[in-house]
Write an enzyme that holds these catalytic residues in place. Structure first.
Site, short mmCIF file in Angstrom:
data_model
loop_
_atom_site.label_atom_id
_atom_site.label_comp_id
_atom_site.label_asym_id
_atom_site.label_seq_id
_atom_site.Cartn_x
_atom_site.Cartn_y
_atom_site.Cartn_z
N ASP A 167 0.90 -1.13 0.04
CA ASP A 167 0.19 0.10 -0.16
C ASP A 167 0.92 1.14 0.10
O ASP A 167 1.88 1.20 0.76
CB ASP A 167 -0.76 -0.01 1.20
CG ASP A 167 -1.99 1.19 1.29
OD1 ASP A 167 -2.85 0.93 0.37
OD2 ASP A 167 -1.66 1.95 2.01
N ILE A 168 0.57 2.14 -0.91
CA ILE A 168 1.28 3.49 -0.74
C ILE A 168 0.80 4.13 0.27
O ILE A 168 -0.29 4.72 0.75
CB ILE A 168 1.18 4.31 -2.26
CG1 ILE A 168 1.39 3.42 -3.27
CG2 ILE A 168 1.86 5.59 -2.14
CD1 ILE A 168 1.20 4.23 -4.64
N ASN A 201 -2.77 12.38 -3.97
CA ASN A 201 -3.95 12.98 -4.95
C ASN A 201 -4.33 14.31 -4.54
O ASN A 201 -4.62 15.18 -5.66
CB ASN A 201 -4.89 12.11 -4.89
CG ASN A 201 -4.70 10.71 -5.74
OD1 ASN A 201 -4.04 10.68 -7.07
ND2 ASN A 201 -5.35 9.63 -5.54
N ASP A 237 -1.73 9.08 -10.51
CA ASP A 237 -1.83 7.98 -11.72
C ASP A 237 -0.28 7.66 -12.02
O ASP A 237 0.18 6.39 -12.02
CB ASP A 237 -2.45 8.45 -12.92
CG ASP A 237 -3.85 8.16 -12.82
OD1 ASP A 237 -4.16 7.71 -11.76
OD2 ASP A 237 -4.64 8.69 -13.45
N GLU A 269 -4.56 2.02 -4.82
CA GLU A 269 -3.10 2.18 -4.43
C GLU A 269 -2.50 0.92 -3.76
O GLU A 269 -1.37 0.77 -3.16
CB GLU A 269 -2.79 3.51 -3.68
CG GLU A 269 -2.96 3.31 -2.01
CD GLU A 269 -4.56 3.79 -1.79
OE1 GLU A 269 -4.71 3.94 -0.61
OE2 GLU A 269 -5.37 3.90 -2.74
#
Length: 169
Positions: free
Chosen positions: A41-42, A49, A58, A85
Protein backbone atom coordinates in the site's frame (compact mmCIF):
# COMPACT_ATOMS: atom_id res chain seq x y z
CA UNK A 1 -14.36 -12.01 -21.93
CA UNK A 2 -13.19 -10.26 -18.77
CA UNK A 3 -10.00 -8.22 -18.75
CA UNK A 4 -7.13 -9.44 -16.57
CA UNK A 5 -4.82 -6.47 -17.04
CA UNK A 6 -4.90 -3.14 -15.25
CA UNK A 7 -5.50 -0.44 -17.85
CA UNK A 8 -3.33 2.17 -16.11
CA UNK A 9 -0.25 0.20 -15.07
CA UNK A 10 -0.24 -2.61 -17.61
CA UNK A 11 0.24 -5.28 -14.93
CA UNK A 12 -2.33 -7.85 -13.81
CA UNK A 13 -5.46 -6.54 -12.20
CA UNK A 14 -7.08 -8.14 -9.16
CA UNK A 15 -9.03 -10.64 -11.26
CA UNK A 16 -5.92 -11.66 -13.19
CA UNK A 17 -3.86 -12.09 -10.03
CA UNK A 18 -6.49 -14.17 -8.23
CA UNK A 19 -6.97 -16.34 -11.32
CA UNK A 20 -3.22 -16.90 -11.68
CA UNK A 21 -2.84 -17.62 -7.98
CA UNK A 22 -5.68 -20.13 -7.96
CA UNK A 23 -4.28 -21.86 -11.06
CA UNK A 24 -0.90 -22.10 -9.36
CA UNK A 25 -2.47 -23.56 -6.21
CA UNK A 26 -4.43 -26.14 -8.20
CA UNK A 27 -1.44 -27.28 -10.25
CA UNK A 28 -0.36 -30.60 -8.71
CA UNK A 29 3.24 -30.12 -9.85
CA UNK A 30 3.49 -27.27 -7.30
CA UNK A 31 2.36 -29.48 -4.39
CA UNK A 32 5.74 -29.43 -2.59
CA UNK A 33 6.34 -25.72 -3.10
CA UNK A 34 5.68 -22.76 -0.85
CA UNK A 35 4.43 -19.31 -1.77
CA UNK A 36 4.46 -15.87 -0.27
CA UNK A 37 1.82 -13.25 -0.78
CA UNK A 38 2.72 -9.58 -0.35
CA UNK A 39 0.20 -6.77 -0.01
CA UNK A 40 1.64 -3.32 -0.74
CA UNK A 41 0.00 0.00 0.00
CA UNK A 42 1.33 3.47 -0.88
CA UNK A 43 1.72 5.59 2.26
CA UNK A 44 -0.70 8.51 2.31
CA UNK A 45 -1.76 8.13 -1.31
CA UNK A 46 -4.93 10.19 -0.79
CA UNK A 47 -2.72 13.07 0.34
CA UNK A 48 -0.66 12.73 -2.88
CA UNK A 49 -3.83 12.94 -4.99
CA UNK A 50 -5.26 15.81 -2.93
CA UNK A 51 -2.02 17.82 -3.01
CA UNK A 52 -0.73 17.15 -6.52
CA UNK A 53 -3.77 15.91 -8.45
CA UNK A 54 -4.84 12.60 -9.87
CA UNK A 55 -2.49 12.74 -12.86
CA UNK A 56 0.49 12.72 -10.50
CA UNK A 57 -1.23 10.01 -8.46
CA UNK A 58 -1.58 7.95 -11.65
CA UNK A 59 2.07 8.55 -12.48
CA UNK A 60 3.00 7.27 -9.01
CA UNK A 61 0.99 4.09 -9.60
CA UNK A 62 2.64 3.52 -12.99
CA UNK A 63 6.19 3.96 -11.72
CA UNK A 64 5.47 1.85 -8.63
CA UNK A 65 4.18 -1.01 -10.80
CA UNK A 66 7.33 -0.76 -12.93
CA UNK A 67 9.56 -0.69 -9.85
CA UNK A 68 7.94 -3.79 -8.34
CA UNK A 69 8.10 -5.65 -11.66
CA UNK A 70 11.86 -5.04 -11.83
CA UNK A 71 12.45 -6.51 -8.36
CA UNK A 72 10.44 -9.74 -8.64
CA UNK A 73 11.40 -12.77 -10.70
CA UNK A 74 10.14 -12.52 -14.27
CA UNK A 75 7.75 -15.31 -15.32
CA UNK A 76 7.80 -16.88 -11.83
CA UNK A 77 6.03 -14.29 -9.72
CA UNK A 78 2.67 -12.54 -10.07
CA UNK A 79 2.44 -8.75 -9.81
CA UNK A 80 -0.94 -7.04 -9.75
CA UNK A 81 -2.71 -3.85 -8.94
CA UNK A 82 -5.14 -5.13 -6.36
CA UNK A 83 -7.22 -1.97 -6.14
CA UNK A 84 -6.68 1.76 -5.83
CA UNK A 85 -3.16 2.16 -4.45
CA UNK A 86 -2.81 -1.46 -3.31
CA UNK A 87 -0.65 -4.00 -5.08
CA UNK A 88 -0.47 -7.75 -4.65
CA UNK A 89 2.59 -9.85 -5.34
CA UNK A 90 2.72 -13.64 -5.30
CA UNK A 91 6.22 -15.06 -4.95
CA UNK A 92 6.06 -18.65 -6.12
CA UNK A 93 8.26 -21.55 -5.04
CA UNK A 94 10.07 -19.53 -2.39
CA UNK A 95 11.54 -20.21 1.03
CA UNK A 96 10.42 -18.08 3.98
CA UNK A 97 13.93 -16.67 4.55
CA UNK A 98 13.96 -15.20 1.02
CA UNK A 99 10.69 -13.29 1.35
CA UNK A 100 11.67 -10.48 3.74
CA UNK A 101 14.77 -9.50 1.71
CA UNK A 102 12.68 -9.27 -1.47
CA UNK A 103 9.99 -7.24 0.32
CA UNK A 104 12.65 -4.96 1.80
CA UNK A 105 14.26 -4.52 -1.63
CA UNK A 106 10.87 -3.44 -3.01
CA UNK A 107 10.36 -1.01 -0.12
CA UNK A 108 13.84 0.49 -0.50
CA UNK A 109 13.52 0.69 -4.30
CA UNK A 110 10.26 2.59 -3.98
CA UNK A 111 11.97 5.20 -1.78
CA UNK A 112 14.39 5.83 -4.66
CA UNK A 113 11.61 6.56 -7.17
CA UNK A 114 11.63 10.16 -8.33
CA UNK A 115 8.21 11.42 -9.32
CA UNK A 116 8.26 15.14 -10.02
CA UNK A 117 5.31 17.47 -10.61
CA UNK A 118 5.16 19.87 -13.58
CA UNK A 119 6.33 22.57 -11.17
CA UNK A 120 9.41 20.51 -10.36
CA UNK A 121 8.26 19.49 -6.88
CA UNK A 122 9.34 16.01 -5.82
CA UNK A 123 6.64 13.60 -4.70
CA UNK A 124 8.20 11.17 -2.23
CA UNK A 125 6.85 7.62 -2.31
CA UNK A 126 6.88 5.17 0.55
CA UNK A 127 5.08 1.89 0.99
CA UNK A 128 3.95 -0.53 3.63
CA UNK A 129 4.31 -4.22 2.80
CA UNK A 130 2.52 -6.97 4.67
CA UNK A 131 3.35 -10.55 3.79
CA UNK A 132 2.38 -14.15 4.44
CA UNK A 133 4.46 -17.24 3.59
CA UNK A 134 2.88 -20.67 3.40
CA UNK A 135 3.90 -24.17 2.32
CA UNK A 136 1.34 -25.42 -0.18
CA UNK A 137 -1.16 -28.03 0.92
CA UNK A 138 -4.64 -29.15 -0.01
CA UNK A 139 -5.96 -26.62 2.49
CA UNK A 140 -4.10 -23.60 1.06
CA UNK A 141 -6.77 -20.96 0.58
CA UNK A 142 -6.51 -17.83 -1.56
CA UNK A 143 -8.77 -15.75 0.68
CA UNK A 144 -6.92 -16.78 3.85
CA UNK A 145 -3.55 -15.89 2.29
CA UNK A 146 -4.79 -12.47 1.23
CA UNK A 147 -6.41 -11.85 4.60
CA UNK A 148 -3.18 -12.73 6.48
CA UNK A 149 -1.03 -10.48 4.28
CA UNK A 150 -3.60 -7.69 4.53
CA UNK A 151 -3.65 -7.94 8.34
CA UNK A 152 0.15 -7.63 8.37
CA UNK A 153 -0.18 -4.57 6.12
CA UNK A 154 -2.49 -2.92 8.64
CA UNK A 155 -0.06 -3.67 11.47
CA UNK A 156 2.53 -1.75 9.43
CA UNK A 157 0.11 1.13 8.90
CA UNK A 158 -0.57 1.33 12.61
CA UNK A 159 3.11 1.06 13.60
CA UNK A 160 4.60 3.94 11.68
CA UNK A 161 4.32 3.03 7.98
CA UNK A 162 7.19 2.65 5.46
CA UNK A 163 8.00 -0.86 6.63
CA UNK A 164 7.79 -4.56 5.92
CA UNK A 165 5.70 -6.70 8.28
CA UNK A 166 5.34 -10.49 8.33
CA UNK A 167 1.96 -11.94 9.18
CA UNK A 168 1.76 -13.54 12.60
CA UNK A 169 0.00 -16.92 12.99
Amino acid sequence: MQAYQDGLTGINNRRGAIGSLESYLQNESNANNAIALLMIDIDKFKQINDTHGHLIGDKCLIVLADCISKVVRDKLDIVARYGGEEFLIVLTDIKREHVAPIAEKIRASVEQIEVVTEEGKPVPLKVIIGWQHEPLSASTNTEALIKSADQALYVGKNNGRNQVVESQP
